[in-house]
Design an enzyme around this catalytic site. Structure first.
Site, PDB file in Angstrom:
ATOM      1  CB  THR A  41      -0.914   0.036   1.252  1.00  0.00           C
ATOM      2  OG1 THR A  41      -0.109  -0.278   2.401  1.00  0.00           O
ATOM      3  CG2 THR A  41      -2.035  -0.970   1.160  1.00  0.00           C
ATOM      4  N   GLY A  44       4.021   4.889   2.753  1.00  0.00           N
ATOM      5  CA  GLY A  44       5.294   4.714   3.457  1.00  0.00           C
ATOM      6  C   GLY A  44       5.142   4.364   4.923  1.00  0.00           C
ATOM      7  CB  ALA A 119      13.278   1.089  -6.987  1.00  0.00           C
ATOM      8  N   GLY A 182      12.788   8.453  23.795  1.00  0.00           N
ATOM      9  CA  GLY A 182      12.547   9.406  22.711  1.00  0.00           C
ATOM     10  C   GLY A 182      11.067   9.438  22.374  1.00  0.00           C
ATOM     11  CD  GLU A 203      17.262   8.413  26.790  1.00  0.00           C
ATOM     12  OE1 GLU A 203      16.385   8.037  26.007  1.00  0.00           O
ATOM     13  OE2 GLU A 203      18.441   8.676  26.425  1.00  0.00           O
ATOM     14  CB  VAL A 237      19.153  -1.807  27.293  1.00  0.00           C
ATOM     15  CG1 VAL A 237      18.893  -3.285  27.064  1.00  0.00           C
ATOM     16  CG2 VAL A 237      18.022  -1.184  28.092  1.00  0.00           C
ATOM     17  CB  ILE A 271      17.692   2.900  20.529  1.00  0.00           C
ATOM     18  CG1 ILE A 271      17.997   1.871  19.419  1.00  0.00           C
ATOM     19  CG2 ILE A 271      17.436   2.207  21.860  1.00  0.00           C
ATOM     20  CD1 ILE A 271      19.371   1.249  19.544  1.00  0.00           C
ATOM     21  NE  ARG A 273      11.692   5.258  11.298  1.00  0.00           N
ATOM     22  CZ  ARG A 273      11.189   4.077  10.921  1.00  0.00           C
ATOM     23  NH1 ARG A 273      10.863   3.181  11.833  1.00  0.00           N
ATOM     24  NH2 ARG A 273      10.985   3.807   9.645  1.00  0.00           N
ATOM     25  CG  HIS A 444     -11.445  34.557  26.622  1.00  0.00           C
ATOM     26  ND1 HIS A 444     -10.483  34.077  27.469  1.00  0.00           N
ATOM     27  CD2 HIS A 444     -12.611  34.586  27.318  1.00  0.00           C
ATOM     28  CE1 HIS A 444     -11.036  33.821  28.649  1.00  0.00           C
ATOM     29  NE2 HIS A 444     -12.334  34.120  28.583  1.00  0.00           N
TER      30      HIS A 444
HETATM   31  P1  FAD Z   1       9.018   6.692   4.524  1.00  0.00           P
HETATM   32  O1  FAD Z   1       7.713   7.132   5.049  1.00  0.00           O
HETATM   33  O2  FAD Z   1       9.859   5.808   5.374  1.00  0.00           O
HETATM   34  O3  FAD Z   1       8.715   5.997   3.119  1.00  0.00           O
HETATM   35  C1  FAD Z   1       9.712   5.396   2.373  1.00  0.00           C
HETATM   36  C2  FAD Z   1       9.073   4.331   1.515  1.00  0.00           C
HETATM   37  O4  FAD Z   1      10.045   3.867   0.581  1.00  0.00           O
HETATM   38  C3  FAD Z   1       8.626   3.097   2.283  1.00  0.00           C
HETATM   39  O5  FAD Z   1       7.293   2.770   1.948  1.00  0.00           O
HETATM   40  C4  FAD Z   1       9.580   2.001   1.819  1.00  0.00           C
HETATM   41  O6  FAD Z   1       8.953   0.732   1.797  1.00  0.00           O
HETATM   42  C5  FAD Z   1       9.925   2.472   0.414  1.00  0.00           C
HETATM   43  N1  FAD Z   1      11.212   1.982  -0.081  1.00  0.00           N
HETATM   44  C6  FAD Z   1      12.413   1.993   0.550  1.00  0.00           C
HETATM   45  N2  FAD Z   1      13.385   1.501  -0.250  1.00  0.00           N
HETATM   46  C7  FAD Z   1      12.764   1.180  -1.416  1.00  0.00           C
HETATM   47  C8  FAD Z   1      13.223   0.643  -2.642  1.00  0.00           C
HETATM   48  N3  FAD Z   1      14.527   0.348  -2.847  1.00  0.00           N
HETATM   49  N4  FAD Z   1      12.316   0.418  -3.617  1.00  0.00           N
HETATM   50  C9  FAD Z   1      10.997   0.719  -3.450  1.00  0.00           C
HETATM   51  N5  FAD Z   1      10.530   1.249  -2.313  1.00  0.00           N
HETATM   52  C10 FAD Z   1      11.390   1.474  -1.316  1.00  0.00           C
HETATM   53  N6  FAD Z   1       6.598  11.759  11.972  1.00  0.00           N
HETATM   54  C11 FAD Z   1       5.820  12.835  12.201  1.00  0.00           C
HETATM   55  O7  FAD Z   1       6.064  13.911  11.629  1.00  0.00           O
HETATM   56  N7  FAD Z   1       4.748  12.770  13.050  1.00  0.00           N
HETATM   57  C12 FAD Z   1       4.439  11.630  13.710  1.00  0.00           C
HETATM   58  O8  FAD Z   1       3.472  11.614  14.461  1.00  0.00           O
HETATM   59  C13 FAD Z   1       5.252  10.493  13.505  1.00  0.00           C
HETATM   60  N8  FAD Z   1       4.974   9.335  14.132  1.00  0.00           N
HETATM   61  C14 FAD Z   1       5.748   8.230  13.879  1.00  0.00           C
HETATM   62  C15 FAD Z   1       5.451   7.058  14.564  1.00  0.00           C
HETATM   63  C16 FAD Z   1       6.204   5.927  14.346  1.00  0.00           C
HETATM   64  C17 FAD Z   1       5.874   4.664  15.091  1.00  0.00           C
HETATM   65  C18 FAD Z   1       7.266   5.963  13.402  1.00  0.00           C
HETATM   66  C19 FAD Z   1       8.072   4.725  13.113  1.00  0.00           C
HETATM   67  C20 FAD Z   1       7.568   7.120  12.725  1.00  0.00           C
HETATM   68  C21 FAD Z   1       6.820   8.277  12.968  1.00  0.00           C
HETATM   69  N9  FAD Z   1       7.099   9.490  12.339  1.00  0.00           N
HETATM   70  C22 FAD Z   1       6.336  10.589  12.593  1.00  0.00           C
HETATM   71  C23 FAD Z   1       8.211   9.618  11.380  1.00  0.00           C
HETATM   72  C24 FAD Z   1       7.654   9.562   9.925  1.00  0.00           C
HETATM   73  O9  FAD Z   1       6.977   8.346   9.742  1.00  0.00           O
HETATM   74  C25 FAD Z   1       8.804   9.697   8.933  1.00  0.00           C
HETATM   75  O10 FAD Z   1       9.540  10.868   9.201  1.00  0.00           O
HETATM   76  C26 FAD Z   1       8.261   9.769   7.516  1.00  0.00           C
HETATM   77  O11 FAD Z   1       7.497   8.638   7.197  1.00  0.00           O
HETATM   78  C27 FAD Z   1       9.415   9.895   6.515  1.00  0.00           C
HETATM   79  O12 FAD Z   1       8.908   9.958   5.223  1.00  0.00           O
HETATM   80  P2  FAD Z   1       9.740   9.473   3.948  1.00  0.00           P
HETATM   81  O13 FAD Z   1       8.862   9.745   2.786  1.00  0.00           O
HETATM   82  O14 FAD Z   1      11.085  10.084   3.989  1.00  0.00           O
HETATM   83  O15 FAD Z   1       9.962   7.918   4.131  1.00  0.00           O
HETATM   84  P1  NAD Z   2      14.744   9.028  19.263  1.00  0.00           P
HETATM   85  O1  NAD Z   2      16.027   9.383  18.635  1.00  0.00           O
HETATM   86  O2  NAD Z   2      13.671  10.043  19.388  1.00  0.00           O
HETATM   87  O3  NAD Z   2      15.020   8.465  20.744  1.00  0.00           O
HETATM   88  C1  NAD Z   2      15.854   7.377  20.996  1.00  0.00           C
HETATM   89  C2  NAD Z   2      16.328   7.420  22.431  1.00  0.00           C
HETATM   90  O4  NAD Z   2      16.972   6.196  22.745  1.00  0.00           O
HETATM   91  C3  NAD Z   2      17.331   8.532  22.713  1.00  0.00           C
HETATM   92  O5  NAD Z   2      16.862   9.311  23.784  1.00  0.00           O
HETATM   93  C4  NAD Z   2      18.614   7.770  23.051  1.00  0.00           C
HETATM   94  O6  NAD Z   2      19.416   8.443  23.996  1.00  0.00           O
HETATM   95  C5  NAD Z   2      18.078   6.457  23.610  1.00  0.00           C
HETATM   96  N1  NAD Z   2      18.988   5.301  23.538  1.00  0.00           N
HETATM   97  C6  NAD Z   2      19.818   4.952  22.517  1.00  0.00           C
HETATM   98  N2  NAD Z   2      20.465   3.789  22.818  1.00  0.00           N
HETATM   99  C7  NAD Z   2      20.029   3.388  24.037  1.00  0.00           C
HETATM  100  C8  NAD Z   2      20.307   2.258  24.887  1.00  0.00           C
HETATM  101  N3  NAD Z   2      21.140   1.290  24.520  1.00  0.00           N
HETATM  102  N4  NAD Z   2      19.693   2.169  26.088  1.00  0.00           N
HETATM  103  C9  NAD Z   2      18.823   3.150  26.471  1.00  0.00           C
HETATM  104  N5  NAD Z   2      18.514   4.232  25.706  1.00  0.00           N
HETATM  105  C10 NAD Z   2      19.099   4.342  24.500  1.00  0.00           C
HETATM  106  O7  NAD Z   2      14.223   7.748  18.455  1.00  0.00           O
HETATM  107  P2  NAD Z   2      12.795   7.050  18.368  1.00  0.00           P
HETATM  108  O8  NAD Z   2      11.962   7.383  19.546  1.00  0.00           O
HETATM  109  O9  NAD Z   2      13.092   5.629  18.072  1.00  0.00           O
HETATM  110  O10 NAD Z   2      12.154   7.725  17.096  1.00  0.00           O
HETATM  111  C11 NAD Z   2      12.775   7.612  15.809  1.00  0.00           C
HETATM  112  C12 NAD Z   2      12.372   8.724  14.903  1.00  0.00           C
HETATM  113  O11 NAD Z   2      10.993   8.665  14.568  1.00  0.00           O
HETATM  114  C13 NAD Z   2      12.633  10.068  15.523  1.00  0.00           C
HETATM  115  O12 NAD Z   2      13.593  10.723  14.718  1.00  0.00           O
HETATM  116  C14 NAD Z   2      11.349  10.803  15.463  1.00  0.00           C
HETATM  117  O13 NAD Z   2      11.512  12.065  14.906  1.00  0.00           O
HETATM  118  C15 NAD Z   2      10.439   9.967  14.576  1.00  0.00           C
HETATM  119  N6  NAD Z   2       9.116   9.935  15.232  1.00  0.00           N
HETATM  120  C16 NAD Z   2       8.419  11.103  15.345  1.00  0.00           C
HETATM  121  C17 NAD Z   2       7.220  11.126  16.002  1.00  0.00           C
HETATM  122  C18 NAD Z   2       6.486  12.421  16.133  1.00  0.00           C
HETATM  123  O14 NAD Z   2       6.815  13.347  15.411  1.00  0.00           O
HETATM  124  N7  NAD Z   2       5.499  12.518  17.003  1.00  0.00           N
HETATM  125  C19 NAD Z   2       6.707   9.974  16.576  1.00  0.00           C
HETATM  126  C20 NAD Z   2       7.442   8.805  16.469  1.00  0.00           C
HETATM  127  C21 NAD Z   2       8.643   8.811  15.786  1.00  0.00           C
END
Ligand code: FAD
Ligand code: NAD
Length: 465
Positions: A41, A44, A119, A182, A203, A237, A271, A273, A444
């Site tokens: 789907t 991403g 790709a 995080g 953490e 950890v 920890i 991405r 307000h």
């Molecule tokens: P992605 O969304 O990662 O999309 C990349 C796509 O490329 C994927 O579908 C992948 O399958 C595809 N792909 C990769 N390699 C290939 C290849 N070689 N060929 C074909 N397809 C490929 N961000 C926010 O701003 N707000 C949030 O609330 C938020 N919540 C999050 C919660 C979680 C649990 C997670 C994991 C992330 C969250 N994020 C959030 C982060 C957000 O999802 C990413 O920053 C965002 O999706 C990045 O967009 P992108 O287009 O760069 O890549």
């Molecule tokens: P993060 O970088 O936000 O936090 C990871 C944390 O793990 C850090 O505080 C780090 O010090 C800690 N850590 C690293 N190694 C460790 C260890 N061995 N033991 C204990 N602690 C350790 O990463 P995340 O929470 O995995 O999120 C990943 C990305 O996804 C972020 O860049 C975030 O921007 C994006 N995201 C965004 C949203 C949102 O915008 N609401 C929601 C979810 C995810």
């Protein structure tokens, strides 16, 4: 002017918020566009396993918590909630289905060709997509990011899960240990805490939420503790072993010292991405990621290889969906010969917990390193709407340049901080001073009045404290 020598003018690799937006914008600008993604789907990480499903569970669990923790009873609504986790998961899946289907509709509407498959570059203008050769004048890499593994720890998506597994748990864990304080750890830790799990967050650093303003980090930690999450700060950890349905984690003080162990029936590894370039064949075009695995680009999102561009999580900068989307629009405009830009200094961050935590621009610590600042703070306890809604926690903080009064950063903890932060970002885009915000009429009673009051406090003039 489109180029008929190639199958497409633009091939976008990855259909996340960066890629799908780039594809649609490029098509709107009259280019022939295809978008390749290996998932079943579109949308991403964000739509399938990220922003959207996590917010679906956060929203539903917030209601459950309000019923269970007495917040509803306080307003005269007596309920004893009963958890139907299958239905809660069902509405999450439904949200994902509707939104990913929505992108499919937008692709059709804008005549973007969806190519399903992995790709890999053959050369800068030829890409193999699941066995099919596709040529394009310009190629945009939007392959996003994947979970950073913890060395020596195997994610089995049963006892030890990553964020994707934590969205799918079939039952509420008894004890969930979250590795990493995080954004993911706090959002998904909050979901399962609200639904009844004991949650311990380990953490490595001495405070949660790295990158956020110092006051915000401290206050968030206090609020999460009050809600029942236990924290082991300054602790890393170093190992996880699983026996049956029990995990034993080895914890070590970050600055050395004796190791201890802790048991859990669910461990969430969160920890961070890392950029995803796996199997993309970058070597075929002579493109080498930097030390952090990111693809470097110039201000226009051009890589070092002519005709190859990159956006989103795979390039440097915060890994956020809205940053990827804005880069998607900008790269498409640049490919079409326009002037697409993204102001990377003003990208808001939001943590969608209760209350929400949000910020844009510089932290107080970073602003002070750059020069003299003035800071205004206003507590949500002094905001009439928050007080009426029984939401006393949090504050708004505005950091302004001491000489020019220009706003450098805005930070907030409030039930709707994620919505409030948009006005701060917009004001900063227009180069606002704290005085500009203080003299803007705010409706307000709204939570946003706290932003106005914090701006007034920059000059020591808040009314309701
Ligand atoms: P992605 O969304 O990662 O999309 C990349 C796509 O490329 C994927 O579908 C992948 O399958 C595809 N792909 C990769 N390699 C290939 C290849 N070689 N060929 C074909 N397809 C490929 N961000 C926010 O701003 N707000 C949030 O609330 C938020 N919540 C999050 C919660 C979680 C649990 C997670 C994991 C992330 C969250 N994020 C959030 C982060 C957000 O999802 C990413 O920053 C965002 O999706 C990045 O967009 P992108 O287009 O760069 O890549
Ligand atoms: P993060 O970088 O936000 O936090 C990871 C944390 O793990 C850090 O505080 C780090 O010090 C800690 N850590 C690293 N190694 C460790 C260890 N061995 N033991 C204990 N602690 C350790 O990463 P995340 O929470 O995995 O999120 C990943 C990305 O996804 C972020 O860049 C975030 O921007 C994006 N995201 C965004 C949203 C949102 O915008 N609401 C929601 C979810 C995810």
């Amino acid at each position: 002017m489109t180029d008929q020598t190639y199958d497409y003018d633009v091939l976008v690799i990855g259909a996340g918020p960066g890629g799908y937006v780039a594809a649609i914008r490029a098509a709107q600008l009259g280019l022939r566009v295809a978008c390749a993604d290996s998932r079943e789907t579109l949308g991403g990480t964000c739509l399938n396993v990220g922003c959207i499903p996590s917010k679906a569970l956060l929203h539903a669990s917030e209601y459950f918590d309000a019923a269970a923790n007495g917040a509803m009873a306080k307003m005269g609504i007596k309920v004893t909630p009963e958890l139907d986790l299958d239905t809660m998961h069902g509405q999450r899946r439904d949200a994902v289905k509707q939104l990913t289907g929505g992108i499919e509709f937008l692709f059709k509407k804008n005549k973007v060709t969806w190519l399903k498959g992995k790709a890999a570059f053959v050369d800068a203008h030829n890409v193999d997509v699941g066995g099919q050769k596709v040529s394009a004048k310009d190629v945009v890499i939007a392959t996003g990011s994947i979970v950073t593994p913890l060395p020596g720890v195997t994610v089995d998506q049963k006892v030890v899960v990553d964020s994707t597994g934590a969205l799918e748990l079939a039952q509420v864990p008894r004890h969930m240990v979250v590795i990493g304080g995080g954004v993911i750890g706090l959002e998904l830790g909050s979901v399962w805490r609200r639904l009844g799990a004991k949650v311990t967050c380990v953490e490595f650093l001495d405070q949660i939420l790295p990158g956020f303003d110092g006051d915000i980090r401290k206050e968030s930690n206090r609020i999460f503790k009050k809600q029942g999450i236990e924290f082991r700060l300054g602790t890393k950890v170093t190992g996880v072993t699983v026996s049956g349905d029990t995990a034993t984690l080895t914890l070590e003080p970050a600055n050395g010292g004796e190791a201890t162990t802790i048991e859990a029936d669910c461990v969430l590894v969160s920890i961070g991405r890392r950029p995803n370039t796996d199997g993309l064949g970058l070597e075929a075009i002579g493109l080498t990621p930097n030390k952090r695995g990111q693809i470097e680009t110039d201000h226009d999102f051009r890589t070092d290889v002519d005709g190859v561009w990159a956006i989103g999580d795979v390039i440097p900068g915060p890994m956020l969906a809205h940053k990827a989307e804005d880069e998607g629009i900008a790269v498409a405009e640049n490919i079409a010969g326009q002037h697409g830009i993204v102001n990377h200094a003003i990208i808001p961050s939001v943590v969608y917990t209760w209350p929400e935590i949000a910020g844009v621009g510089l932290t107080e610590e970073a602003a002070k390193e750059a020069g003299e600042v003035k800071v205004g703070k206003f507590p949500m306890a002094g905001n009439s709407r928050a007080k009426t809604n029984h939401e006393p926690d949090g504050f708004v903080k505005i950091i302004a340049d001491a000489k020019t009064d220009r706003v450098l950063g805005v930070w907030a903890i409030a039930s709707v901080a994620g919505t409030m932060i948009a006005q701060a970002a917009q004001a900063m885009e227009f180069g606002a001073t704290s005085e500009d915000i203080a003299y803007t009429c705010h409706a307000h009673p709204t939570h946003s009045e706290a932003i106005k009051e914090a701006a007034m406090a920059v000059r020591g003039k808040a009314i309701h404290v």
